[in-house]
Design a protein around this motif. Sequence first.
Motif, PDB file in Angstrom:
ATOM      1  N   TYR A   1       0.892  -1.158   0.000  1.00  0.00           N
ATOM      2  CA  TYR A   1       0.000   0.000   0.000  1.00  0.00           C
ATOM      3  C   TYR A   1       0.925   1.201   0.000  1.00  0.00           C
ATOM      4  N   TYR A   2       1.040   1.866  -1.139  1.00  0.00           N
ATOM      5  CA  TYR A   2       2.152   2.765  -1.390  1.00  0.00           C
ATOM      6  C   TYR A   2       2.260   3.925  -0.409  1.00  0.00           C
ATOM      7  N   TYR A   3       1.178   4.257   0.247  1.00  0.00           N
ATOM      8  CA  TYR A   3       1.253   5.422   1.121  1.00  0.00           C
ATOM      9  C   TYR A   3       1.727   5.075   2.523  1.00  0.00           C
ATOM     10  N   SER A   4       2.130   3.817   2.696  1.00  0.00           N
ATOM     11  CA  SER A   4       2.583   3.413   4.025  1.00  0.00           C
ATOM     12  C   SER A   4       4.083   3.169   4.023  1.00  0.00           C
ATOM     13  N   LEU A   5       4.772   3.734   4.969  1.00  0.00           N
ATOM     14  CA  LEU A   5       6.232   3.610   5.047  1.00  0.00           C
ATOM     15  C   LEU A   5       6.577   3.496   6.519  1.00  0.00           C
ATOM     16  N   ASP A   6       6.308   2.343   7.094  1.00  0.00           N
ATOM     17  CA  ASP A   6       6.378   2.249   8.547  1.00  0.00           C
ATOM     18  C   ASP A   6       7.290   1.164   9.083  1.00  0.00           C
ATOM     19  N   PHE A   7       7.872   0.382   8.243  1.00  0.00           N
ATOM     20  CA  PHE A   7       8.689  -0.724   8.764  1.00  0.00           C
ATOM     21  C   PHE A   7      10.112  -0.219   8.941  1.00  0.00           C
ATOM     22  N   PRO A   8      10.572  -0.087  10.192  1.00  0.00           N
ATOM     23  CA  PRO A   8      11.896   0.509  10.389  1.00  0.00           C
ATOM     24  C   PRO A   8      13.010  -0.523  10.213  1.00  0.00           C
ATOM     25  N   LEU A   9      14.091  -0.004   9.706  1.00  0.00           N
ATOM     26  CA  LEU A   9      15.326  -0.806   9.618  1.00  0.00           C
ATOM     27  C   LEU A   9      16.461   0.047  10.158  1.00  0.00           C
TER      28      LEU A   9
END
Lengths: 333, 291
Positions: A151-159
Amino acid sequence: MKKLLSVLFVIILLTASLLCTVPSAYAEKYSTKWTLAPKGEYLTHNDKKYYPIPNLPGSAFHFFYDLEYSDISGIDYLTVYLDYEDEEMRSLFGPYSKVYVPTDVDCACVQVEFGASYDSFYMVYVEESYLDEYTNLAKGIADSYKCSNSYYYSLDFPLSSEDMNTWLSGESITTKALMLGAYDSGCIEGFDKTGLVSAVCGNFFIDRKNQEVYLLPFGAIDTDVYQWYDLGIYTDVTVYKLEDGKLKDDLIEYFYTEPEDDLEWLEPEEEDYTLGIIFCCFLFGVVPVLFTAFSIVMLCVIKDKKYHRAYITMLTGSVLVFVACIAVIVIII
Amino acid sequence: MFAKLLKHDTKAVFKYWWLGAAASLLLALLGGFCMKIANVDYTKYEILPILGSIGVSLTRLGIYLLPLFSTILLVVRYYKHFFTDEGYLTFTLPVRKNTLLDSKVATGFVFSVLSTCVCLLSLYIIILIGEPEVIGTEEFYYEYSSIGHSIMMICFGYDYNLRFLQALGSYAVPYVILIVLIAIASIIVQLLFIYGCITLASSIVKKHKVLTAIGIYYGASSVVAVVLAVLSVLGLFSSYTTFSMSYVSEPAYDFRMTLLLLTGVFGCMLVVIGALYLLLTFLLDKKLNLE
């Protein structure tokens, strides 16, 4: 009357003065002079110099691409016109080139839009003391990273940078870019210390069937052409297998999970046709039946034949409408 | 007797109608030459193409006035023949009032169709003189279908296009039949509506019948417009749109829906025709006021 006019005059004068001071005060706070050096080598602002980030292979700064989505990024910015030190640059780019300056945060980057029409282009300029940090960011070296999902508007998985180093130390596989087309993919963005400026530093590809994840770092692409997802299909690419089992499982689960309450307002509401359908059935079903019954009754009751033609016409029409309505319902069902 | 009434009504209307038709054809000739001037390239008199285009627009406007002129003639004929001193003679004829009404409707239908034909012919003449090279090409149909499109608006805006008919395949014949029936019905509805307004006005007032008739016409038209607007707000037409336009965009377009909806439209028009005819018959029979 004279007193009233005087009072009005004073109010207008006061308002005009107030309105004139606001832009001045605003301009004082945000000193708006940004001057471009010859050949665009650097920008000068308040005795500081800002140098451009070179267009490195596979790099893309996201900070200013999010200007349009300032509600999401939460950054407000000021737009000022660019000044020039020499006439050559002024004649090349015109008087309407703009500089986008963030106002709410202390940011080391500004974006310049050269030109003012559909063919304008953008460049990022970084304050001198931060140049190394953001050049590294453009190369894909960051303090922290985040992964997108499907879902392109989600950027939540931290690395963390340690996770990235672990990933890059995994098994490397060289293949054709074409072969990656079979997998689902997402992007990884590196963030600066403030967490507001990011650059896409690679893609990851998920082989769902075999539960494997591969990283394609853009910094490793050896081309001179700015590329995003648009790799030539016969380009040789080297991908790195993610060997951390837990991280892999978490990333795969995150990638395929739909975010909750995320921008639902973007989805168009499904129109409710119930009322329309009920009304159609009433108008084209019940009403024709009533008309039919009325016509038949009147034909039987009214003996005067001069009215019969009208009733027969109404009867024919209402029967046609009713039959058409039933046929439509049958087809839809 | 109906034939005789029709003959007299037709003659009475034709006496002035032919002037309008002749004017329309003359305007067509003029328009053709204006179009030729408008299409001139590389002239040092740059004003000429502009004047030519204006000329074409004005002549087309004049041509489109023919149906209006025809309607006015029919209305005047109806009013004078029924509700003035002439009415005393009319209603003493050995015919039923229905037959008199039928004759008026038939005359109106004939001249409506004739006016449309003359309009189309006039437009054709403009193109024949002004731009003959487009005849037979697709451009011609776009040019020519401008009036055809307005006729086809009763088909909910579907383009009158040869390709569409080809796409219809086996449904083309029933589609065309329904279109023609709806066109006929719409003409009759319009005539009966106008006649009904005049008859109603003549029944309820003794003076200023014409003004009252005009008022009733606009009032009734407004009521109809409001009813249709309310129906669309209540989701009537959105449901229709859902059912039919979504089909149009699908590769497997179901023409049955279009035909059924057109059948429904035709049925509604028949009901309206019956209701208006009933009203007119009742008013002429029971409420005739020739004072």
